[in-house]
Design a protein around this motif. Sequence first.
Motif, PDB file in Angstrom:
ATOM      1  N   PRO A 438       0.816  -1.213   0.000  1.00 46.75           N
ATOM      2  CA  PRO A 438       0.000   0.000   0.000  1.00 46.75           C
ATOM      3  C   PRO A 438       0.854   1.268   0.000  1.00 46.75           C
ATOM      4  O   PRO A 438       1.767   1.425   0.816  1.00 46.75           O
ATOM      5  CB  PRO A 438      -0.815  -0.140   1.290  1.00 46.75           C
ATOM      6  N   ASP A 439       0.563   2.148  -0.966  1.00 46.22           N
ATOM      7  CA  ASP A 439       1.219   3.454  -1.061  1.00 46.22           C
ATOM      8  C   ASP A 439       0.255   4.382  -1.793  1.00 46.22           C
ATOM      9  O   ASP A 439      -0.947   4.109  -1.840  1.00 46.22           O
ATOM     10  CB  ASP A 439       2.577   3.344  -1.767  1.00 46.22           C
ATOM     11  N   ASP A 440       0.746   5.462  -2.373  1.00 45.49           N
ATOM     12  CA  ASP A 440      -0.149   6.407  -3.036  1.00 45.49           C
ATOM     13  C   ASP A 440      -0.837   5.803  -4.264  1.00 45.49           C
ATOM     14  O   ASP A 440      -1.930   6.215  -4.633  1.00 45.49           O
ATOM     15  CB  ASP A 440       0.629   7.652  -3.469  1.00 45.49           C
ATOM     16  N   THR A 441      -0.190   4.813  -4.902  1.00 42.66           N
ATOM     17  CA  THR A 441      -0.735   4.213  -6.123  1.00 42.66           C
ATOM     18  C   THR A 441      -1.388   2.864  -5.873  1.00 42.66           C
ATOM     19  O   THR A 441      -2.462   2.575  -6.411  1.00 42.66           O
ATOM     20  CB  THR A 441       0.383   4.050  -7.174  1.00 42.66           C
ATOM     21  N   ASN A 442      -0.781   2.022  -5.064  1.00 42.13           N
ATOM     22  CA  ASN A 442      -1.220   0.639  -4.883  1.00 42.13           C
ATOM     23  C   ASN A 442      -1.819   0.440  -3.495  1.00 42.13           C
ATOM     24  O   ASN A 442      -1.552   1.201  -2.574  1.00 42.13           O
ATOM     25  CB  ASN A 442      -0.030  -0.297  -5.089  1.00 42.13           C
ATOM     26  N   ASP A 443      -2.624  -0.629  -3.355  1.00 43.93           N
ATOM     27  CA  ASP A 443      -3.277  -0.840  -2.058  1.00 43.93           C
ATOM     28  C   ASP A 443      -3.450  -2.320  -1.743  1.00 43.93           C
ATOM     29  O   ASP A 443      -4.516  -2.767  -1.327  1.00 43.93           O
ATOM     30  CB  ASP A 443      -4.626  -0.126  -2.017  1.00 43.93           C
ATOM     31  N   GLY A 444      -2.380  -3.082  -1.950  1.00 50.04           N
ATOM     32  CA  GLY A 444      -2.463  -4.492  -1.619  1.00 50.04           C
ATOM     33  C   GLY A 444      -3.232  -5.287  -2.641  1.00 50.04           C
ATOM     34  O   GLY A 444      -3.377  -4.881  -3.802  1.00 50.04           O
ATOM     35  N   SER A 445      -3.757  -6.438  -2.215  1.00 54.37           N
ATOM     36  CA  SER A 445      -4.396  -7.359  -3.139  1.00 54.37           C
ATOM     37  C   SER A 445      -5.719  -7.866  -2.576  1.00 54.37           C
ATOM     38  O   SER A 445      -6.075  -7.573  -1.436  1.00 54.37           O
ATOM     39  CB  SER A 445      -3.453  -8.536  -3.446  1.00 54.37           C
ATOM     40  N   TYR A 446      -6.412  -8.652  -3.396  1.00 52.73           N
ATOM     41  CA  TYR A 446      -7.776  -9.109  -3.122  1.00 52.73           C
ATOM     42  C   TYR A 446      -7.759 -10.579  -2.746  1.00 52.73           C
ATOM     43  O   TYR A 446      -7.305 -11.416  -3.529  1.00 52.73           O
ATOM     44  CB  TYR A 446      -8.623  -8.865  -4.375  1.00 52.73           C
ATOM     45  N   ILE A 447      -8.254 -10.905  -1.559  1.00 55.47           N
ATOM     46  CA  ILE A 447      -8.203 -12.280  -1.079  1.00 55.47           C
ATOM     47  C   ILE A 447      -9.067 -13.218  -1.920  1.00 55.47           C
ATOM     48  O   ILE A 447      -8.853 -14.433  -1.933  1.00 55.47           O
ATOM     49  CB  ILE A 447      -8.601 -12.356   0.419  1.00 55.47           C
ATOM     50  N   GLY A 448     -10.009 -12.668  -2.675  1.00 55.56           N
ATOM     51  CA  GLY A 448     -10.796 -13.496  -3.582  1.00 55.56           C
ATOM     52  C   GLY A 448     -10.004 -14.006  -4.768  1.00 55.56           C
ATOM     53  O   GLY A 448     -10.431 -14.940  -5.446  1.00 55.56           O
ATOM     54  N   TYR A 449      -8.835 -13.382  -5.027  1.00 62.08           N
ATOM     55  CA  TYR A 449      -7.896 -13.863  -6.036  1.00 62.08           C
ATOM     56  C   TYR A 449      -6.613 -14.289  -5.306  1.00 62.08           C
ATOM     57  O   TYR A 449      -5.562 -13.665  -5.457  1.00 62.08           O
ATOM     58  CB  TYR A 449      -7.563 -12.773  -7.052  1.00 62.08           C
TER      59      TYR A 449
END
Length: 500
Positions: A438-449
């Motif tokens: 997580p930063d200004d552009t990204n925010d981790g990932s989706y546990i459904g994938y």
Amino acid sequence: MTDTTASVVTPDDPRYPALVEGYNHRFVGRPDEVRLAADATDVRAAVQAAVEAGRRIAVRSGGHCFEDFTAHPDVKVLIDLSALNHVGHDAERDAFVVEPGARLDHVYRTLHDGWGVTIPAGTCLDVAAGGHIAAGGYGPLSRRDGLVVDHVTAVEAVVVGADGRARTVVGTDRSDDPHHDLWWAHTGGGGGSFGVVTKYWLRTPGTPDGDPARQLPRAPRTVLRRDTTWSWDAISDAGFRTLLRNYCTWYEENSEPGAPATALWSNLIITHRSGTMFVLTSVIPDDAPDAAGILEAHTRAVTRGLGAEPVSATSETSPWLDTWLPSYSWPGNPQDRYKNKAGYLRRGFSDTQITAIHRYLSSTDYENPMGCLVLTGFGGKVNAVAPDATAVAQRDCILKASYSTGSWTDPADDERHLAWVRAYYRDVYAHSGGVPVPDDTNDGSYIGYPDTDLADPEWNTSGVDWSALYFKGNYARLQRAKQAYDPLDVFRHGLSVRLP
């Protein structure tokens, strides 16, 4: 539970192969038995018997997990929930009930035909509700109506206490409910960590009592849809960059909760060059204010300066169900092998990231028409909910990104395809240790994938634990729920919530 041939399937049963094969054929389980549960009582009995025998349990509703969570070699008892597929309105709770084995096409049609309502779930119609909802649940109506879990009011689950006894518990969204945390853990905490869900109850907060037709979002009557396709041969390197920047910029500017354009959802699929295609699908309910104008403005903004004529461009107005049922599923063939990786975007890709994406999708030393980037519209009403109100912590994002390769059948090809997609993902996130920290552009990932590489230090060199990538600040509360409802760690897999 009575051990009859109807309820227990062993390896010598002709039904066994179909029941232990997941959607991703890289993983095929070999449990001692598959329990075909018909109701919560069956589930409780199957869980109790497995616990007493010391046999590892896995649970599947639709079997679409990207990883080996239901097909791990250590799993000895697989509990199949496909027969728990009821969808209806529960007058006693004054809410809709959806059982975990109900597939999304059945959920949509039952809700639509019975009451004219719907839920903002996904487009892979043979996915079952069980795992989809536990992961958060999103789809083409999420920008308008939020996530599915924003409409979940209660959950019934079979859990196992410290005494080793299985019991059935209902947790609700009421803050004074002693099992409130069981409900909360199932609003995006993922499946296979806390127990076995046997029922979800859904009702939009603040809706009137006694009127089912007003207790979930109204299903659109008709939808405007536009599909535009370009070939790789027509789009220059500069055009590739322009298309990605334009697409992300539109979402940066049109994803605030309540903004008129949040009625529109779109999906941009860019295949590997060997697949030849760029495909943009845009959908908006016809009853949205200025629906045609929003769709036209979206298309203009995304294609501005592209400098390429499409291979095809079609527009249609049609009934909502017929517009995307049947629809996009990944992968298209359930007999294939594949690998999927994902990330949330809070704003558009950096130039460096776009360079990496282009390098891998245009590479000449790898060929696979199913290698791709998929960018799916997000934000809107999703972002009107506080990050700790549900277990889904990503509440200020605009897009979901999926980096995939798939549709091969020969195990001998595994290494080649996995190496490509792992390097592709690693280099897109090279600035943050190969994963979407997580930063200004990204925010981790989706546990459904789910992607177990995020828990592997070979591929996650960020120093940030996989749990923070999926759950951020909500993980500690998920661990407390794990301690309360699965203190013996009966329900576990490669990315299950760990005990504190």
